[in-house]
Design a protein around this motif. Structure first.
Motif, PDB file in Angstrom:
ATOM      1  N   SER A 128       0.827  -1.247   0.044  1.00  0.00           N
ATOM      2  CA  SER A 128       0.054  -0.151  -0.001  1.00  0.00           C
ATOM      3  C   SER A 128       0.983   1.354  -0.082  1.00  0.00           C
ATOM      4  O   SER A 128       0.477   2.146  -0.490  1.00  0.00           O
ATOM      5  CB  SER A 128      -0.791   0.159   0.926  1.00  0.00           C
ATOM      6  OG  SER A 128      -0.277   0.131   2.493  1.00  0.00           O
ATOM      7  N   ASN A 129       2.302   1.192   0.492  1.00  0.00           N
ATOM      8  CA  ASN A 129       3.019   2.197   0.675  1.00  0.00           C
ATOM      9  C   ASN A 129       4.047   2.162  -0.485  1.00  0.00           C
ATOM     10  O   ASN A 129       4.834   3.179  -0.393  1.00  0.00           O
ATOM     11  CB  ASN A 129       3.540   2.373   1.975  1.00  0.00           C
ATOM     12  CG  ASN A 129       2.621   2.778   3.069  1.00  0.00           C
ATOM     13  OD1 ASN A 129       2.177   3.797   3.185  1.00  0.00           O
ATOM     14  ND2 ASN A 129       2.426   1.713   3.894  1.00  0.00           N
ATOM     15  N   ALA A 130       4.013   1.147  -1.349  1.00  0.00           N
ATOM     16  CA  ALA A 130       5.388   0.940  -2.241  1.00  0.00           C
ATOM     17  C   ALA A 130       5.388   2.135  -3.006  1.00  0.00           C
ATOM     18  O   ALA A 130       6.809   2.604  -3.580  1.00  0.00           O
ATOM     19  CB  ALA A 130       4.908  -0.118  -3.064  1.00  0.00           C
ATOM     20  N   LEU A 131       4.474   2.908  -3.734  1.00  0.00           N
ATOM     21  CA  LEU A 131       4.610   4.117  -4.416  1.00  0.00           C
ATOM     22  C   LEU A 131       4.252   5.483  -3.611  1.00  0.00           C
ATOM     23  O   LEU A 131       3.927   6.416  -4.198  1.00  0.00           O
ATOM     24  CB  LEU A 131       3.781   3.980  -5.721  1.00  0.00           C
ATOM     25  CG  LEU A 131       3.961   2.837  -6.332  1.00  0.00           C
ATOM     26  CD1 LEU A 131       3.325   2.610  -7.695  1.00  0.00           C
ATOM     27  CD2 LEU A 131       5.666   2.536  -6.914  1.00  0.00           C
ATOM     28  N   GLY A 132       4.053   5.324  -2.348  1.00  0.00           N
ATOM     29  CA  GLY A 132       3.664   6.346  -1.496  1.00  0.00           C
ATOM     30  C   GLY A 132       4.666   7.130  -0.790  1.00  0.00           C
ATOM     31  O   GLY A 132       5.709   7.384  -1.423  1.00  0.00           O
ATOM     32  N   ASN A 133       4.270   7.326   0.644  1.00  0.00           N
ATOM     33  CA  ASN A 133       5.425   7.967   1.260  1.00  0.00           C
ATOM     34  C   ASN A 133       6.524   7.267   2.172  1.00  0.00           C
ATOM     35  O   ASN A 133       5.720   6.249   2.860  1.00  0.00           O
ATOM     36  CB  ASN A 133       4.688   9.015   2.158  1.00  0.00           C
ATOM     37  CG  ASN A 133       5.669  10.085   2.828  1.00  0.00           C
ATOM     38  OD1 ASN A 133       6.217   9.947   3.779  1.00  0.00           O
ATOM     39  ND2 ASN A 133       5.788  11.227   2.065  1.00  0.00           N
ATOM     40  N   PHE A 134       7.559   7.517   2.085  1.00  0.00           N
ATOM     41  CA  PHE A 134       8.768   6.585   2.722  1.00  0.00           C
ATOM     42  C   PHE A 134       8.409   6.563   4.109  1.00  0.00           C
ATOM     43  O   PHE A 134       8.251   5.724   4.902  1.00  0.00           O
ATOM     44  CB  PHE A 134      10.054   6.770   2.257  1.00  0.00           C
ATOM     45  CG  PHE A 134      10.898   6.121   3.037  1.00  0.00           C
ATOM     46  CD1 PHE A 134      11.076   4.723   2.737  1.00  0.00           C
ATOM     47  CD2 PHE A 134      11.935   6.497   3.815  1.00  0.00           C
ATOM     48  CE1 PHE A 134      12.161   3.923   3.589  1.00  0.00           C
ATOM     49  CE2 PHE A 134      13.030   5.918   4.696  1.00  0.00           C
ATOM     50  CZ  PHE A 134      12.956   4.490   4.547  1.00  0.00           C
ATOM     51  N   ARG A 135       8.110   7.975   4.693  1.00  0.00           N
ATOM     52  CA  ARG A 135       7.919   8.201   6.249  1.00  0.00           C
ATOM     53  C   ARG A 135       6.693   7.310   6.628  1.00  0.00           C
ATOM     54  O   ARG A 135       6.967   6.905   7.674  1.00  0.00           O
ATOM     55  CB  ARG A 135       7.749   9.775   6.434  1.00  0.00           C
ATOM     56  CG  ARG A 135       7.874  10.180   7.955  1.00  0.00           C
ATOM     57  CD  ARG A 135       7.245  11.461   8.107  1.00  0.00           C
ATOM     58  NE  ARG A 135       7.990  12.408   7.407  1.00  0.00           N
ATOM     59  CZ  ARG A 135       9.096  12.979   7.659  1.00  0.00           C
ATOM     60  NH1 ARG A 135       9.594  12.670   9.039  1.00  0.00           N
ATOM     61  NH2 ARG A 135       9.720  13.982   6.938  1.00  0.00           N
ATOM     62  N   THR A 136       5.800   7.494   6.065  1.00  0.00           N
ATOM     63  CA  THR A 136       4.616   6.584   6.407  1.00  0.00           C
ATOM     64  C   THR A 136       4.808   5.254   6.430  1.00  0.00           C
ATOM     65  O   THR A 136       4.156   4.637   7.284  1.00  0.00           O
ATOM     66  CB  THR A 136       3.220   6.869   5.402  1.00  0.00           C
ATOM     67  OG1 THR A 136       3.200   8.258   5.200  1.00  0.00           O
ATOM     68  CG2 THR A 136       2.121   6.514   5.768  1.00  0.00           C
ATOM     69  N   MET A 137       5.689   4.797   5.519  1.00  0.00           N
ATOM     70  CA  MET A 137       5.762   3.323   5.631  1.00  0.00           C
ATOM     71  C   MET A 137       6.714   2.915   6.605  1.00  0.00           C
ATOM     72  O   MET A 137       6.599   1.812   7.465  1.00  0.00           O
ATOM     73  CB  MET A 137       6.618   2.922   4.063  1.00  0.00           C
ATOM     74  CG  MET A 137       6.930   1.501   4.068  1.00  0.00           C
ATOM     75  SD  MET A 137       7.213   0.740   2.366  1.00  0.00           S
ATOM     76  CE  MET A 137       8.178   1.948   1.435  1.00  0.00           C
ATOM     77  N   VAL A 138       7.822   3.843   6.985  1.00  0.00           N
ATOM     78  CA  VAL A 138       8.822   3.372   8.055  1.00  0.00           C
ATOM     79  C   VAL A 138       7.852   3.336   9.338  1.00  0.00           C
ATOM     80  O   VAL A 138       7.988   2.372  10.013  1.00  0.00           O
ATOM     81  CB  VAL A 138       9.679   4.446   8.303  1.00  0.00           C
ATOM     82  CG1 VAL A 138      10.507   4.123   9.355  1.00  0.00           C
ATOM     83  CG2 VAL A 138      10.697   4.417   7.017  1.00  0.00           C
ATOM     84  N   MET A 139       6.680   4.230   9.411  1.00  0.00           N
ATOM     85  CA  MET A 139       6.213   4.299  11.034  1.00  0.00           C
ATOM     86  C   MET A 139       5.229   3.084  10.707  1.00  0.00           C
ATOM     87  O   MET A 139       5.117   2.351  11.852  1.00  0.00           O
ATOM     88  CB  MET A 139       5.171   5.721  10.728  1.00  0.00           C
ATOM     89  CG  MET A 139       5.820   6.895  11.023  1.00  0.00           C
ATOM     90  SD  MET A 139       6.389   6.990  12.488  1.00  0.00           S
ATOM     91  CE  MET A 139       6.848   8.788  12.431  1.00  0.00           C
ATOM     92  N   GLU A 140       4.516   2.649   9.747  1.00  0.00           N
ATOM     93  CA  GLU A 140       3.710   1.577   9.730  1.00  0.00           C
ATOM     94  C   GLU A 140       4.415   0.066   9.940  1.00  0.00           C
ATOM     95  O   GLU A 140       4.073  -0.626  10.599  1.00  0.00           O
ATOM     96  CB  GLU A 140       2.849   1.426   8.486  1.00  0.00           C
ATOM     97  CG  GLU A 140       1.630   2.508   8.657  1.00  0.00           C
ATOM     98  CD  GLU A 140       0.687   2.431   7.320  1.00  0.00           C
ATOM     99  OE1 GLU A 140       0.658   1.288   6.885  1.00  0.00           O
ATOM    100  OE2 GLU A 140       0.042   3.526   6.913  1.00  0.00           O
ATOM    101  N   VAL A 141       5.453  -0.060   9.097  1.00  0.00           N
ATOM    102  CA  VAL A 141       6.509  -1.002   9.561  1.00  0.00           C
ATOM    103  C   VAL A 141       6.912  -1.258  10.850  1.00  0.00           C
ATOM    104  O   VAL A 141       6.938  -2.305  11.258  1.00  0.00           O
ATOM    105  CB  VAL A 141       7.641  -1.061   8.411  1.00  0.00           C
ATOM    106  CG1 VAL A 141       8.523  -2.163   8.679  1.00  0.00           C
ATOM    107  CG2 VAL A 141       7.163  -1.290   6.877  1.00  0.00           C
TER     108      VAL A 141
END
Length: 459
Positions: A128-141
């Motif tokens: 869901s974050n693959a093409l989105g925002n890296f900050r958001t992805m790091v938080m969720e991961v």
């Protein structure tokens, strides 16, 4: 087909390879227009949702040996199902760019979980974050039960900090080695105390085990929480450079060009870590299409298998054979060797894996038999349950069905054998390949020979 060279290159890097049916009748189609199309088809994130986890883990811990054995068998089957569901998705989806990037993030945030539902959840976060925002992805991961469990943050408590997650967050996920101190590791571990999850796999902040004292991290002092640590890491441009350098090796060239990586880092940082903005920059840069950056990357095992499935529209009577292929080639999805992930690049190829790589295409396309040998990693046993004696060669009938009619009918009329060959392979044709093409009397047989060459391993 002369104008498609840059478009074909784009498909090999931003997707899983170009098929003849992807060749447009529009002679004026440009790489820039293709970039837009690849993003458009990957707009939506379609999650994998095959694992329904209804196990009561509290009861399981109190249960008898028989109950645990049944549970472990169920988990192994779920792991297989999840692996095959993702391979199937990559092989059939139109959202190729999203899945190609999900594969990148799967290796970047490398994680093993003994609960398939956790692995599925993390995979969907990356998708869901693959093409989105890296900050958001790091938080969720960082808040995913799979990662919190894998890196022991469930045990990270006030007075007894566990530094594992905090260290890997910096070394592997954000800023990179050499850009932080041991003191930073210790202080950030304190900020992540209390981060955990409940029995249902939901993130829980446990205030009673959180260290709410003052912490000094990267020159700043405050009552930092985990989110503050992540934000501080992303304020540092070294993080943008670290991610850009890794993406360059994945999408462009195994040997990074410092000037290009630096330019990528500027774009990424100034775009507040929007991944799409960075990818658009890469795919529209002149240097991306340089000869030195084409046909020079070794396909990962999953890219190799997915590319074959897509190119020849392969269906499997027993899809589990794909798990054996992954094992033989050294990349079992959801089972990275460690938290650093698969090293990739030339490391994908050794004498054993190259033998399988050369043999697999003709096996799949001609309904052949293949031998699997080797001793299993105990943690991979779920994937090779069919091998009763792991020291002994086991011949497996690969019941695969390529759609040759669809493949052959998709080749534009009047396409020469030489043009077909050049389309199938990323590197330029050498004398040996030219001889193969010249001597071929049957297109189907020629294609099988071409995809059984070392050159087909490159993209």
């Amino acid at each position: 087909m002369d104008n498609i060279k840059p478009i074909k290159h784009l498909f090999t890097r931003a997707a899983f390879g170009m098929r003849f049916e992807d060749v447009s009748d529009d002679e004026h189609l440009t790489a820039k227009a293709t970039v837009k199309q690849l993003f458009k088809t990957s707009d939506n994130s379609d999650s994998i949702d095959i694992i329904k986890d209804s196990t009561d883990y509290t009861m399981l811990m109190k249960g008898d040996i028989g109950a645990k054995k049944i549970f472990l068998q169920e988990q192994r089957q779920q792991e297989k199902d999840l692996n095959l569901a993702w391979i199937d998705k990559m092989s059939k989806t139109d959202a190729q760019l999203r899945e190609k990037m999900t594969l990148f993030w799967h290796n970047h945030f490398a994680c093993r979980s003994n609960r398939a539902s956790f692995a599925q959840q993390l995979n969907n976060i990356q998708r869901s974050n693959a093409l989105g925002n890296f900050r958001t992805m790091v938080m969720e991961v960082s808040k995913s039960p799979a990662m919190l469990q894998f890196l022991n943050n469930q045990q990270n408590q006030k007075g007894h900090p566990n530094e594992n997650f905090a260290r890997e967050l910096m070394e592997l996920f954000t800023i990179g080695r050499g850009n932080y101190t041991e003191h930073d590791v210790k202080e950030s571990a304190r900020a992540f105390t209390g981060w955990g999850f409940n029995k249902d796999g939901e993130f829980k902040m446990r205030p009673f085990v959180h260290d709410d004292g003052q912490k000094t991290f990267m020159g700043k002092t405050g009552n930092f929480q985990g989110e503050d640590i992540i934000n501080t890491l992303l304020e540092r441009k070294e993080t943008a450079y670290f991610i850009s350098n890794k993406l360059y090796k994945y999408l462009v060239n195994e040997t990074p060009d410092p000037a290009h990586v630096s330019a990528m880092a500027d774009v990424f940082y100034n775009a507040n870590y929007e991944i799409k903005t960075l990818l658009e920059y890469i795919f529209t840069a002149d240097w991306f299409y340089d000869d030195k950056n084409t046909g020079n990357l070794v396909k990962s095992p999953v890219e190799f298998l997915t590319g074959l499935n897509r190119q020849f529209y392969i269906t499997y009577q027993k899809p589990e054979v794909l798990l054996l292929f992954e094992r033989a080639l050294g990349q079992v999805l959801f089972y990275p060797p460690n938290v650093a992930g698969w090293p990739g690049g030339r490391n994908w190829i050794d004498s054993s894996s190259l033998m399988y790589r050369i043999k697999i295409p003709s096996t799949l396309l001609n309904g052949g038999i293949i031998d699997f040998t080797g001793k299993a990693d105990p943690e991979d046993e779920a994937y090779i349950a069919t091998l009763h004696n792991q020291q002994q060669a086991v011949a497996t009938k690969v019941q695969a069905q390529p759609d040759w009619d669809r493949f052959l009918n998709s080749i534009p009329k009047d396409t020469s054998k030489m043009a077909i060959a050049q389309f199938m392979l990323a590197p330029k044709l050498n004398n040996t390949l030219i001889d193969t093409v010249t001597q071929a009397t049957d297109i189907k047989q020629m294609v099988i020979e071409l995809v059984s060459t070392p050159e087909y391993q490159l993209c």
